[in-house]
Design an enzyme around this catalytic site. Structure first.
Site, PDB file in Angstrom:
ATOM      1  N   THR A  51       0.820  -1.212   0.000  1.00 32.15           N
ATOM      2  CA  THR A  51       0.000   0.000   0.000  1.00 32.15           C
ATOM      3  C   THR A  51       0.851   1.259   0.000  1.00 32.15           C
ATOM      4  O   THR A  51       0.479   2.279  -0.574  1.00 32.15           O
ATOM      5  CB  THR A  51      -0.918  -0.006   1.239  1.00 32.15           C
ATOM      6  OG1 THR A  51      -1.742  -1.159   1.169  1.00 32.15           O
ATOM      7  CG2 THR A  51      -1.790   1.230   1.299  1.00 32.15           C
ATOM      8  N   SER A  98       1.495  -7.587  -0.360  1.00 29.14           N
ATOM      9  CA  SER A  98       2.281  -8.442   0.535  1.00 29.14           C
ATOM     10  C   SER A  98       1.783  -9.880   0.563  1.00 29.14           C
ATOM     11  O   SER A  98       2.509 -10.784   0.984  1.00 29.14           O
ATOM     12  CB  SER A  98       2.327  -7.871   1.948  1.00 29.14           C
ATOM     13  OG  SER A  98       1.091  -7.993   2.594  1.00 29.14           O
ATOM     14  N   THR A 131       1.218  -4.211   4.369  1.00 27.63           N
ATOM     15  CA  THR A 131       1.029  -4.448   5.804  1.00 27.63           C
ATOM     16  C   THR A 131       0.419  -5.808   6.128  1.00 27.63           C
ATOM     17  O   THR A 131       0.590  -6.296   7.240  1.00 27.63           O
ATOM     18  CB  THR A 131       0.134  -3.354   6.431  1.00 27.63           C
ATOM     19  OG1 THR A 131      -1.103  -3.320   5.725  1.00 27.63           O
ATOM     20  CG2 THR A 131       0.812  -2.012   6.387  1.00 27.63           C
ATOM     21  N   ASP A 132      -0.287  -6.425   5.153  1.00 28.39           N
ATOM     22  CA  ASP A 132      -1.015  -7.655   5.495  1.00 28.39           C
ATOM     23  C   ASP A 132      -0.093  -8.760   6.015  1.00 28.39           C
ATOM     24  O   ASP A 132      -0.450  -9.475   6.954  1.00 28.39           O
ATOM     25  CB  ASP A 132      -1.800  -8.173   4.279  1.00 28.39           C
ATOM     26  CG  ASP A 132      -3.028  -7.320   4.004  1.00 28.39           C
ATOM     27  OD1 ASP A 132      -3.344  -6.435   4.828  1.00 28.39           O
ATOM     28  OD2 ASP A 132      -3.677  -7.537   2.962  1.00 28.39           O
TER      29      ASP A 132
END
Ligand code: NAG
Ligand code: NAG
Ligand code: NAG
Ligand code: NAG
Ligand code: NAG
Ligand code: NAG
Ligand code: NAG
Length: 366
Positions: A51, A98, A131-132
């Site tokens: 992101t 990710s 971030t995941d």
């Protein structure tokens, strides 16, 4: 004005499903950005996508955007303040969401980061990431890097096109921490939302909001006040943190480990199905403190005995410890996704039963 190198992967792809090979023939671009100053720390930024490099059609869009759309040069150019704390240089490792990061990519990434850290002229490294699964990469780096320099993993929850995008300030915070010699000695760190956290413990807790990375029990290591790092504690390393050396040429492949979820009436046959599919280890996301059904435990015991499957119990609860039992190692405080990488690396290193038990038991109080 001195030019810096920005290495862009040739043909860096926007497609989420096709990770860019880590070391394709690089296209070297000289750019006149910022002011090189030899007395400032050199910080290398490895960009993987996510992101923080995301782009959406409108400024109020914070979901459904294209992750990994912007190159590392754009990220650096967007934050000229980076030059006030460092000489930043970028390496485009990949440009993917990710969820497309893999164990194979992580092996390459950690080797490249280690090489960079081993250069005397480099003072710190930052990895930008979606971030995941950021916590998985950050944890993997934490247990596979050997350095006295600072390594920070950073991401953002809002794409670059959003109003109040958090990427630029997070990147500036991450580079500021990475450039600070006194920040070292705490393992790999995660910087987002003005918080400095230990990669070993931190986890994504909220699907949408910027204040998502937390380690409830262990807390934060520090804070960024006016983008100046403030540490709450002297440098310390997480209890029981192992080190796995994957710099060897032989380290091309990690044994597959699957994660099973625990719930009422779980089907015990899924464990054997995973092993038949090639899994060398299983991480069970147990109920409460790692509980598993009786029929499920019987099936696991069979696989341990007949097939040499390594079984680790973690928990589906947010926090707490899972201890070893007669069949299966307890993951201690490690959540399932962190226990999985620990088990993969331990299997890869050829750990036997005793070493496995010692490794996982060192994650719990004696
Ligand atoms: C990892 O690096 C090796 C050698 O540099 C390369 O051949 C391989 O394709 C890379 N693998 C991935 C998944 O990027
Ligand atoms: C270079 O950086 C040092 C240390 O931050 C600073 O004292 C000096 O003024 C800088 N030089 C220039 C030309 O900006
Ligand atoms: C860098 O710091 C100087 C001196 O504090 C300041 O004048 C300048 O605006 C800063 N540059 C950026 C890009 O923040
Ligand atoms: C930063 O890198 C340059 C070479 O690119 C080197 O001359 C300089 O000494 C390095 N700075 C530090 C603080 O090591
Ligand atoms: C880190 O510093 C310690 C103490 O100075 C030293 O013994 C150790 O070899 C260093 N480790 C690395 C990887 O440079
Ligand atoms: C890791 O293994 C490589 C290759 O065998 C070796 O050169 C290096 O010194 C090892 N690193 C550490 C920290 O043990
Ligand atoms: C486990 O080992 C047994 C005994 O060798 C074998 O019959 C069985 O097919 C293996 N199970 C799986 C899932 O591979």
């Amino acid at each position: 004005m001195v030019s810096i190198k920005v290495i862009l992967s040739f043909g860096a792809s926007l497609a989420l499903a096709s990770p860019v090979p880590a070391t394709p023939s690089p296209l070297l671009m000289d750019r006149e950005v910022g002011q090189f100053n030899a007395s400032r720390p050199n910080v290398t930024i490895f960009a993987t996508g996510g992101t923080i490099a995301g782009s959406a059609g409108s400024s109020d869009q914070t979901t459904g955007y294209k992750a990994g759309a912007l190159g590392v040069d754009v990220l650096i150019e967007a934050v000229p303040q980076l030059w006030n704390v460092s000489n930043p240089s970028g390496i485009q490792f990949a440009n993917v969401g990710s969820s497309e990061m893999t164990p194979a990519l992580l092996l390459n990434l950690t080797q490249m980061v280690q090489q960079e850290l081993d250069k005397p002229e480099v003072q710190g490294v930052v990895v930008t990431h979606g971030t995941d699964t950021l916590e998985e990469t950050a944890f993997f780096l934490d247990i596979t890097l050997r350095t006295n320099k600072t390594v920070v993993v950073v991401g953002s929850m809002r794409p670059a096109t959003a109003i109040s995008a958090d990427g630029p300030i997070n990147l500036l915070g991450a580079v500021t921490v990475a450039a600070l010699p006194s920040a070292a000695g705490r393992g790999v760190m995660v910087v987002l939302n003005d918080r400095i956290a230990s990669a070993y413990y931190t986890t994504k807790t909220q699907a949408n909001a910027p204040d998502t990375f937390k380690s409830y029990e262990q807390g934060f290591l520090g804070y960024l006040l006016d983008i100046k790092p403030v540490f709450y504690f002297q440098p310390a390393l997480p209890t029981g943190r192992p080190y796995f050396n994957v710099t060897k040429a032989a380290a091309a492949h990690l044994p597959p480990v699957e994660i099973l979820y625990g719930y009422q009436g779980l089907d015990p046959k899924l464990a054997a199905a995973a092993v038949a599919n090639g899994a060398k280890g299983l991480v069970c996301t147990g109920m409460g403190a790692g509980g598993w059904t009786e029929s499920g435990q019987k099936a696991l015991a069979q696989l341990v005995k007949d097939n040499g499957t390594a079984v680790v119990f973690s928990r589906r609860t947010m926090d707490g410890f899972v201890e070893s039992r007669p069949v299966g190692y307890g993951a201690g405080s490690l959540n399932p996704q962190k226990a999985r990488y620990t088990l993969m690396l331990a299997l890869h290193a050829g750990y036997g039963d005793e070493e496995m038990r010692a490794l996982f038991e060192s994650q719990s109080p004696a």
